[in-house]
Design a protein around this motif. Structure first.
Motif, PDB file in Angstrom:
ATOM      1  N   LEU A  12     -10.026   6.814  -8.159  1.00 32.63           N
ATOM      2  CA  LEU A  12      -9.261   7.380  -7.048  1.00 32.63           C
ATOM      3  C   LEU A  12      -8.341   6.342  -6.414  1.00 32.63           C
ATOM      4  O   LEU A  12      -7.207   6.650  -6.035  1.00 32.63           O
ATOM      5  N   ARG A  13      -8.831   5.121  -6.289  1.00 34.88           N
ATOM      6  CA  ARG A  13      -7.991   4.057  -5.729  1.00 34.88           C
ATOM      7  C   ARG A  13      -6.785   3.791  -6.630  1.00 34.88           C
ATOM      8  O   ARG A  13      -5.659   3.612  -6.158  1.00 34.88           O
ATOM      9  N   HIS A  14      -7.032   3.776  -7.931  1.00 32.39           N
ATOM     10  CA  HIS A  14      -5.958   3.533  -8.900  1.00 32.39           C
ATOM     11  C   HIS A  14      -4.927   4.657  -8.854  1.00 32.39           C
ATOM     12  O   HIS A  14      -3.712   4.400  -8.812  1.00 32.39           O
ATOM     13  N   LEU A  15      -5.390   5.908  -8.851  1.00 32.73           N
ATOM     14  CA  LEU A  15      -4.458   7.037  -8.827  1.00 32.73           C
ATOM     15  C   LEU A  15      -3.722   7.124  -7.497  1.00 32.73           C
ATOM     16  O   LEU A  15      -2.557   7.534  -7.455  1.00 32.73           O
ATOM     17  N   ASN A  16      -4.402   6.756  -6.423  1.00 36.77           N
ATOM     18  CA  ASN A  16      -3.758   6.791  -5.117  1.00 36.77           C
ATOM     19  C   ASN A  16      -2.580   5.825  -5.062  1.00 36.77           C
ATOM     20  O   ASN A  16      -1.546   6.110  -4.445  1.00 36.77           O
ATOM     21  N   GLU A  17      -2.710   4.695  -5.730  1.00 36.32           N
ATOM     22  CA  GLU A  17      -1.639   3.699  -5.734  1.00 36.32           C
ATOM     23  C   GLU A  17      -0.528   4.049  -6.718  1.00 36.32           C
ATOM     24  O   GLU A  17       0.656   3.834  -6.424  1.00 36.32           O
ATOM     25  N   ARG A  18      -0.904   4.590  -7.885  1.00 34.57           N
ATOM     26  CA  ARG A  18       0.073   4.790  -8.958  1.00 34.57           C
ATOM     27  C   ARG A  18       0.686   6.187  -8.982  1.00 34.57           C
ATOM     28  O   ARG A  18       1.866   6.342  -9.316  1.00 34.57           O
ATOM     29  N   ASP A  19      -0.102   7.216  -8.674  1.00 31.63           N
ATOM     30  CA  ASP A  19       0.355   8.590  -8.894  1.00 31.63           C
ATOM     31  C   ASP A  19       0.478   9.430  -7.621  1.00 31.63           C
ATOM     32  O   ASP A  19       1.271  10.372  -7.591  1.00 31.63           O
ATOM     33  N   TYR A  20      -0.308   9.119  -6.613  1.00 32.46           N
ATOM     34  CA  TYR A  20      -0.298   9.939  -5.391  1.00 32.46           C
ATOM     35  C   TYR A  20      -0.221   9.033  -4.155  1.00 32.46           C
ATOM     36  O   TYR A  20      -1.076   9.096  -3.265  1.00 32.46           O
ATOM     37  N   PRO A  21       0.811   8.191  -4.059  1.00 28.67           N
ATOM     38  CA  PRO A  21       0.864   7.202  -2.974  1.00 28.67           C
ATOM     39  C   PRO A  21       1.010   7.818  -1.590  1.00 28.67           C
ATOM     40  O   PRO A  21       0.608   7.213  -0.599  1.00 28.67           O
ATOM     41  N   GLY A  22       1.578   9.012  -1.494  1.00 30.57           N
ATOM     42  CA  GLY A  22       1.782   9.616  -0.180  1.00 30.57           C
ATOM     43  C   GLY A  22       0.666  10.535   0.263  1.00 30.57           C
ATOM     44  O   GLY A  22       0.741  11.132   1.343  1.00 30.57           O
ATOM     45  N   LEU A  23      -0.367  10.671  -0.551  1.00 29.62           N
ATOM     46  CA  LEU A  23      -1.454  11.604  -0.236  1.00 29.62           C
ATOM     47  C   LEU A  23      -2.496  10.901   0.632  1.00 29.62           C
ATOM     48  O   LEU A  23      -3.160   9.970   0.196  1.00 29.62           O
ATOM     49  N   GLN A  24      -2.617  11.361   1.867  1.00 33.89           N
ATOM     50  CA  GLN A  24      -3.517  10.705   2.806  1.00 33.89           C
ATOM     51  C   GLN A  24      -4.979  10.965   2.465  1.00 33.89           C
ATOM     52  O   GLN A  24      -5.354  12.044   2.008  1.00 33.89           O
ATOM     53  N   ARG A  25      -5.804   9.960   2.731  1.00 38.51           N
ATOM     54  CA  ARG A  25      -7.242  10.052   2.481  1.00 38.51           C
ATOM     55  C   ARG A  25      -7.914  10.464   3.791  1.00 38.51           C
ATOM     56  O   ARG A  25      -8.205   9.647   4.646  1.00 38.51           O
ATOM     57  N   LEU A  26      -8.182  11.771   3.904  1.00 30.93           N
ATOM     58  CA  LEU A  26      -8.724  12.322   5.143  1.00 30.93           C
ATOM     59  C   LEU A  26     -10.201  12.690   5.020  1.00 30.93           C
ATOM     60  O   LEU A  26     -10.813  13.096   6.007  1.00 30.93           O
TER      61      LEU A  26
END
Length: 251
Positions: free
Chosen positions: A114-128
């Motif tokens: 999830l950390r990897h995808l958050n940085e590479r593929d979904y950078p604007g998706l907030q972790r709520l």
């Protein structure tokens, strides 16, 4: 802009299998990246060590019990006895080692995914949501226990090959779906968002679980890829669905 839980729609309509192919394609690309290749090692290590330990501590006892059970029911296996008993022992114990590898992927590898995808593929998706370790552990534990019990109880179905295939694919689809679906959304989605996404994309999540189970059945050597690859498939599917859900509710 974050999405407030109260702003989300209460009634949702099933999206069917929308997004499944997209998630699989993205997961295959992500799997080829260096960090995800390294992530393969942990669940593989857990599965191999678990298999060795299970066979070491329970293999002989289980073999003796199977031989005794065959004798008590006047089942004579003849010349194939020396080959058949070890095969049955492997059928019983090795899937339990495999589910332990899947649990390790869900608990320890999924946060890395999830950390990897958050940085590479979904950078604007907030972790709520916030990934909570103990709910993940509890979910993986109960699924593992149900899988192990169900797997053992369904062993007589192996006497009927078509039913054996259904049992094999069915139990592994259950394991992949129930374990990976929660962890794929836990970091980013709020509880209400998870409820909506699981209702809207239930068929899609189960389709991914069934695909993983079929790969596991048809190409057993691919198992060393499946714990991480399945985490990537479910994560891409869940995060893309979450991104679309929030775009629907933003003013």
């Amino acid at each position: 802009m974050s999405t407030h839980p109260e702003a989300l729609p209460v009634v949702v309509r099933s999206a069917g299998f929308e997004g499944v192919g997209l998630a699989i394609g993205r997961a295959l690309r992500s799997q080829c990246r260096g960090p995800m290749l390294l992530a393969l090692l942990l669940p593989l290590f857990v599965a191999v060590i678990s298999a060795i330990a299970l066979l070491w501590f329970f293999g002989a006892t289980l073999s003796d019990w199977l031989q005794s059970a065959a004798s008590s029911y006047n089942v004579t296996l003849g010349a194939v006895d020396g080959m058949l008993i070890p095969i049955v022992v492997g059928i019983i114990l090795l899937p339990i080692a495999g589910i332990l590898g899947l649990v390790a992927a869900a608990i320890f590898v999924m946060p890395l995914v999830l950390r990897h995808l958050n940085e590479r593929d979904y950078p604007g998706l907030q972790r709520l949501g916030g990934h909570v370790f103990f709910p993940s552990l509890w979910n993986a534990t109960w699924v593992m226990v149900v899988f192990a019990v169900g797997w053992v109880l369904s062993l007589p179905l192996w006497m009927v090959p078509p039913l054996a295939i259904v049992a094999h694919v069915g139990w592994w689809a259950f394991a992949f779906t129930k374990i990976m679906r929660l962890d794929a959304l836990a970091d980013h989605a709020t509880p209400q968002e998870r409820k909506i996404l699981q209702a809207r994309h239930n068929r899609g999540f189960w389709a991914l679980g069934t695909i993983c189970a079929l790969i596991n059945f048809l190409v057993p050597p691919a198992w060393f890829l499946l714990p991480v690859l399945s985490a990537l498939m479910f994560s891409h599917f869940g995060l893309e669905a979450l991104r679309r859900l929030r775009s629907e509710t933003q003013p």
